[in-house]
Scaffold this motif. Structure first.
Motif, mmCIF file in Angstrom:
data_model
loop_
_atom_site.group_PDB
_atom_site.id
_atom_site.type_symbol
_atom_site.label_atom_id
_atom_site.label_comp_id
_atom_site.label_asym_id
_atom_site.label_seq_id
_atom_site.Cartn_x
_atom_site.Cartn_y
_atom_site.Cartn_z
ATOM 1 N N GLU A 1 0.862 -1.165 0.000
ATOM 2 C CA GLU A 1 0.000 0.000 0.000
ATOM 3 C C GLU A 1 0.909 1.228 0.000
ATOM 4 O O GLU A 1 2.110 1.123 0.287
ATOM 5 C CB GLU A 1 -0.939 0.007 1.209
ATOM 6 C CG GLU A 1 -0.273 0.143 2.561
ATOM 7 C CD GLU A 1 -1.293 0.191 3.707
ATOM 8 O OE1 GLU A 1 -2.498 0.348 3.433
ATOM 9 O OE2 GLU A 1 -0.880 0.099 4.872
ATOM 10 N N PRO A 2 0.383 2.411 -0.338
ATOM 11 C CA PRO A 2 1.253 3.583 -0.396
ATOM 12 C C PRO A 2 1.994 3.812 0.921
ATOM 13 O O PRO A 2 1.392 3.775 2.000
ATOM 14 C CB PRO A 2 0.272 4.722 -0.693
ATOM 15 C CG PRO A 2 -0.863 4.066 -1.387
ATOM 16 C CD PRO A 2 -0.995 2.710 -0.754
ATOM 17 N N PHE A 3 3.291 4.048 0.815
ATOM 18 C CA PHE A 3 4.144 4.265 1.992
ATOM 19 C C PHE A 3 5.288 5.174 1.558
ATOM 20 O O PHE A 3 5.967 4.875 0.582
ATOM 21 C CB PHE A 3 4.687 2.932 2.513
ATOM 22 C CG PHE A 3 5.537 3.054 3.744
ATOM 23 C CD1 PHE A 3 4.956 3.128 4.995
ATOM 24 C CD2 PHE A 3 6.920 3.121 3.657
ATOM 25 C CE1 PHE A 3 5.739 3.243 6.142
ATOM 26 C CE2 PHE A 3 7.709 3.246 4.777
ATOM 27 C CZ PHE A 3 7.119 3.306 6.037
ATOM 28 N N ALA A 4 5.503 6.283 2.279
ATOM 29 C CA ALA A 4 6.407 7.313 1.741
ATOM 30 C C ALA A 4 7.477 7.777 2.720
ATOM 31 O O ALA A 4 7.935 8.912 2.623
ATOM 32 C CB ALA A 4 5.594 8.512 1.250
ATOM 33 N N GLY B 1 3.166 2.667 12.745
ATOM 34 C CA GLY B 1 2.628 2.919 11.414
ATOM 35 C C GLY B 1 3.675 3.228 10.372
ATOM 36 O O GLY B 1 3.473 2.959 9.179
ATOM 37 N N ASP B 2 4.807 3.776 10.811
ATOM 38 C CA ASP B 2 5.864 4.178 9.888
ATOM 39 C C ASP B 2 7.151 3.405 10.152
ATOM 40 O O ASP B 2 7.568 2.569 9.349
ATOM 41 C CB ASP B 2 6.105 5.691 10.022
ATOM 42 C CG ASP B 2 7.135 6.231 9.047
ATOM 43 O OD1 ASP B 2 8.172 5.575 8.827
ATOM 44 O OD2 ASP B 2 6.928 7.330 8.501
ATOM 45 N N ILE B 3 7.796 3.667 11.279
ATOM 46 C CA ILE B 3 9.131 3.128 11.552
ATOM 47 C C ILE B 3 9.155 1.602 11.492
ATOM 48 O O ILE B 3 9.997 0.999 10.814
ATOM 49 C CB ILE B 3 9.642 3.605 12.923
ATOM 50 C CG1 ILE B 3 9.732 5.132 12.973
ATOM 51 C CG2 ILE B 3 11.013 2.977 13.215
ATOM 52 C CD1 ILE B 3 10.690 5.736 11.983
ATOM 53 N N LEU B 4 8.217 0.964 12.168
ATOM 54 C CA LEU B 4 8.256 -0.493 12.241
ATOM 55 C C LEU B 4 7.805 -1.147 10.946
ATOM 56 O O LEU B 4 8.272 -2.237 10.604
ATOM 57 C CB LEU B 4 7.414 -0.980 13.425
ATOM 58 C CG LEU B 4 7.886 -0.465 14.792
ATOM 59 C CD1 LEU B 4 7.056 -1.064 15.913
ATOM 60 C CD2 LEU B 4 9.368 -0.763 15.013
ATOM 61 N N LEU C 1 6.899 15.237 -3.307
ATOM 62 C CA LEU C 1 7.080 14.516 -4.570
ATOM 63 C C LEU C 1 7.345 13.038 -4.332
ATOM 64 O O LEU C 1 6.887 12.188 -5.097
ATOM 65 C CB LEU C 1 8.224 15.147 -5.371
ATOM 66 C CG LEU C 1 7.911 16.489 -6.036
ATOM 67 C CD1 LEU C 1 9.174 17.090 -6.639
ATOM 68 C CD2 LEU C 1 6.836 16.319 -7.123
ATOM 69 N N TRP C 2 8.089 12.728 -3.289
ATOM 70 C CA TRP C 2 8.329 11.310 -2.963
ATOM 71 C C TRP C 2 7.014 10.605 -2.637
ATOM 72 O O TRP C 2 6.766 9.488 -3.095
ATOM 73 C CB TRP C 2 9.312 11.189 -1.808
ATOM 74 C CG TRP C 2 9.644 9.769 -1.439
ATOM 75 C CD1 TRP C 2 9.092 9.019 -0.453
ATOM 76 C CD2 TRP C 2 10.605 8.916 -2.085
ATOM 77 N NE1 TRP C 2 9.645 7.761 -0.419
ATOM 78 C CE2 TRP C 2 10.571 7.670 -1.405
ATOM 79 C CE3 TRP C 2 11.488 9.090 -3.140
ATOM 80 C CZ2 TRP C 2 11.392 6.600 -1.774
ATOM 81 C CZ3 TRP C 2 12.301 8.013 -3.496
ATOM 82 C CH2 TRP C 2 12.253 6.795 -2.821
ATOM 83 N N SER C 3 6.153 11.254 -1.852
ATOM 84 C CA SER C 3 4.874 10.623 -1.519
ATOM 85 C C SER C 3 4.014 10.446 -2.758
ATOM 86 O O SER C 3 3.344 9.411 -2.915
ATOM 87 C CB SER C 3 4.130 11.444 -0.460
ATOM 88 O OG SER C 3 3.698 12.689 -0.972
ATOM 89 N N LEU C 4 4.035 11.417 -3.660
ATOM 90 C CA LEU C 4 3.259 11.310 -4.896
ATOM 91 C C LEU C 4 3.833 10.224 -5.813
ATOM 92 O O LEU C 4 3.091 9.457 -6.437
ATOM 93 C CB LEU C 4 3.234 12.652 -5.610
ATOM 94 C CG LEU C 4 2.515 13.783 -4.870
ATOM 95 C CD1 LEU C 4 2.771 15.122 -5.550
ATOM 96 C CD2 LEU C 4 1.026 13.513 -4.763
ATOM 97 N N LEU C 5 5.158 10.154 -5.880
ATOM 98 C CA LEU C 5 5.803 9.127 -6.701
ATOM 99 C C LEU C 5 5.503 7.736 -6.161
ATOM 100 O O LEU C 5 5.184 6.804 -6.920
ATOM 101 C CB LEU C 5 7.313 9.364 -6.738
ATOM 102 C CG LEU C 5 8.148 8.298 -7.468
ATOM 103 C CD1 LEU C 5 7.743 8.183 -8.935
ATOM 104 C CD2 LEU C 5 9.643 8.619 -7.345
#
Length: 627
Positions: free
Chosen positions: A335-338, A486-489, A608-612
């Motif tokens: 799933e999207p992950f930025a 949600g992010d680091i792990l 831009l990274w999140s959009l990419l």
């Protein structure tokens, strides 16, 4: 470490052994050493094994209890399994293997769901009672190991370690949840319990789901962080922390395969390496990642720590085929992950796997002991919020509202956050695109569907659970419950498992989390912004002054430069030339943001990274699907 998947037959009536095998093979990278399936008239279970303890066939899963009543598939490690085993053996329980998996089975047979309170480790568990028909899904306290589930009503459940296994279900609906897209663009990840898909959920950390035949599942929390209580003197706390962290590190060094450590040269990873060196008769194997851009390169510091503790040190410099690695990432996150530090984490995991199967890491030090720079900034904002009269604060903000550079821009940011209530101020700190630009970026149909939706609810939900606590406690609790799992792990789990590497984090032992929570906030971060005070003091005898007191650098990458150079062709194609992206994002606004970044007018690297990452994800998982 392993991968698990399964379903109730009521959810997938046509489910068979072949489907279980496909679900397992989709996550084979999590466990390439062995595989197995179980299927009866109620439940199907699939397992892929990365062998860490008891490498013999006795450790293969699904594993049955001695009496055949219980069947388990398990992803993780239980660090206190030897003590639990000895306790059970004292009561006459017999064991066939040397695995922690079999200990969980025996403990559940004795204590039921209450056994979760006895487990010290990282885990995702599916345990089936063949007699009662009940299915238990459970996740560790901190959320180290992932577990997703689809619920189709009543007892219709399918679950897996990664979303890609659920995509194997016949007729799986890949309908995107629009509010999850908003969450993603704000936070750079999708907070639990949501996923990008409308009908799939994350089992939250420290929760279990109990499913009985013909009934709706019961979802319950079995543990939470308690910030009440206290301790003695600061000196006593420093001694206790060093001793406790030493034990938490030593128990994570138990393995029947080669073991090493990630080493950045920062306080947390250096502390772990120091304790490993003290507990090991052999040189510790360490791995570090570097960049050509010195602003993002920590390898000189890591090298010094490696020399100090005489480790077998390995380095990798991220400078080749950045676009190629970037295109690989969406496959593993599903799933999207930025979080852009996923890219160096991918490489350091690949490097480590050449020499070891298990690596220890310093994750959790910042969330437990207030190590992030944002905490110091938030304290300043909260001081202004409390001390400056609101009318005066509003007037000051109006004077700098249009500022875009230098001191005035920082004053604008400070006054904007200080005018908000504390939870919303922290939400603003933890999110990465303002509401105005976000609304413009969304395609019109998506914008209509999310009208009135407030992504701040994820921050408020956790912040309000510690209502009345001091500002530092509220920030740490919120990050422990949201940003950390949600992010680091997620980043560490997916990038390490992409290379069949197990990562263990001593700072995330629940005993360390509970110990840190009881300490006064002033021992973690001072009013002047000095961070990790008790942790730094604890390691003064083991680590040099230069390591303990250098400014925090963070595991960051040079995104702004990459989008003008190495990533420019890939990003241009993905963001400006993909017609299917128009289902979600406005092409005119994308072109404007892209142009602003290329000209240097605005540094949009993170956005831009999140959009990419979103564009590459939808190409990989939604291409040709009806959304």
């Amino acid at each position: 470490m392993c991968g698990i998947a399964g379903f109730t037959v009521s959810c997938v009536p046509q489910g068979d052994q072949a489907l279980l095998q496909r679900m397992g093979e989709a996550i084979r990278h999590r466990g390439p050493d062995a595989c197995g399936e179980f299927l009866d008239h109620r439940v199907g279970l699939s397992h892929r094994r990365l062998s860490i303890l008891d490498l013999s066939p006795l450790g293969v899963q699904p594993m049955h209890s001695l009496d055949g009543r219980y069947v388990i598939i398990f992803n993780g490690e239980i660090y206190n399994f030897l003590e639990l085993r000895a306790e059970l053996e004292g009561e006459g329980v017999q064991f066939r293997s040397r695995t922690d998996t079999e200990v969980i089975l025996a403990l559940y047979a004795r204590d039921g769901v209450a056994c979760l309170h006895r487990l010290n480790g990282m885990f995702a568990i599916a345990l089936y009672d063949r007699q009662s028909g009940e299915l238990l899904l459970a996740r560790d306290r901190i959320g180290k190991k992932p577990l997703y589930y689809y619920h189709g009503g009543a007892d219709r459940i399918a679950f897996a370690s990664e979303l890609k296994s659920l995509l194997e279900l016949p007729g799986f609906d890949r309908c995107v949840e629009p509010s999850a897209l908003v969450d993603y663009l704000k936070y750079l990840y999708i907070p639990a319990p949501k996923t990008i898909y409308r009908n799939v959920h994350k089992l939250p950390p420290a929760h279990y789901l109990l499913l009985a035949p013909g009934r709706e599942p019961v979802l319950r929390e079995y543990w939470d962080v308690d910030f009440s209580g206290g301790t003695g003197s600061l000196a006593d706390a420093e001694e206790e922390l060093l001793e406790l962290l030493g034990r938490c590190t030593a128990c994570r060094m138990i393995a029947d395969v080669p073991l090493g450590a990630f080493l950045s040269g920062g306080v947390d990873s250096s502390a772990v390496v120091a304790l490993m060196a003290r507990a090991s008769a052999e040189p510790v194997k360490t791995c570090s990642i570097g960049f050509t851009d010195r602003r993002h390169d920590e390898t000189p510091y890591a090298r010094e720590v490696a020399r100090l503790f005489k480790t077998q040190h390995n380095e990798y410099r991220v400078e080749e085929d950045i676009a190629g690695t970037t295109q690989l990432l969406p496959h593993f996150f599903d799933e999207p992950f930025a979080d852009s530090s996923a890219l160096p984490t991918y490489h350091v995991s690949r490097l480590a796997r050449r020499a070891v199967t298990v690596a220890l890491a310093g994750d959790g030090g910042d969330e437990n002991f207030a190590g992030y720079h944002k905490y110091a900034l938030e304290l300043k904002e909260d001081l202004v919020r409390r001390k400056v009269p609101r009318p005066l604060l509003g007037m000051l903000h109006s004077l700098v509202v249009g500022a875009r550079s230098g001191v005035l821009r920082r004053a604008r940011t400070l006054t904007e956050s200080a005018l908000l209530e504390p939870a919303l101020g922290f939400y603003r700190t933890n999110t990465f695109v303002d509401d105005g630009l976000l609304s413009q970026l969304l395609a019109e149909p998506v914008r209509r569907e999310v009208a009135g939706y407030d992504p701040a609810q994820h921050t408020r939900r956790h912040w309000n659970k510690v209502a009345g606590a001091d500002h530092v406690t509220a920030m740490l609790y919120t990050d422990l419950k949201s940003y950390l799992p949600g992010d680091i792990l997620v980043k560490v789990d997916r990038m390490s498992m992409a290379h069949s590497l197990e990562v263990r984090a001593p700072f995330l032992d629940y005993r360390i989390v509970e110990f840190a929570a009881r300490l006064p906030s002033r021992w973690k971060i001072s009013p002047a912004g000095e961070k990790k005070l008790v942790l730094r003091n604890s390691f003064q005898r083991l680590l040099p002054h230069e390591v303990l007191n250098r400014p925090k650098q963070g595991f960051t990458v040079p995104l702004d430069d990459w989008f003008r150079n190495e990533l420019r062709p890939l990003a241009s194609r993905a963001l400006l030339e993909d017609p299917e992206l128009g289902q979600f994002l406005d092409g005119t606004v994308l072109r404007r943001v892209w142009g602003e970044h290329l000209t240097g007018r605005v540094q949009h690297g993170t956005l831009l990274w999140s959009l990419l990452m979103f564009s590459l994800w939808q190409q990989h998982y939604l291409r040709g699907s009806h959304v």
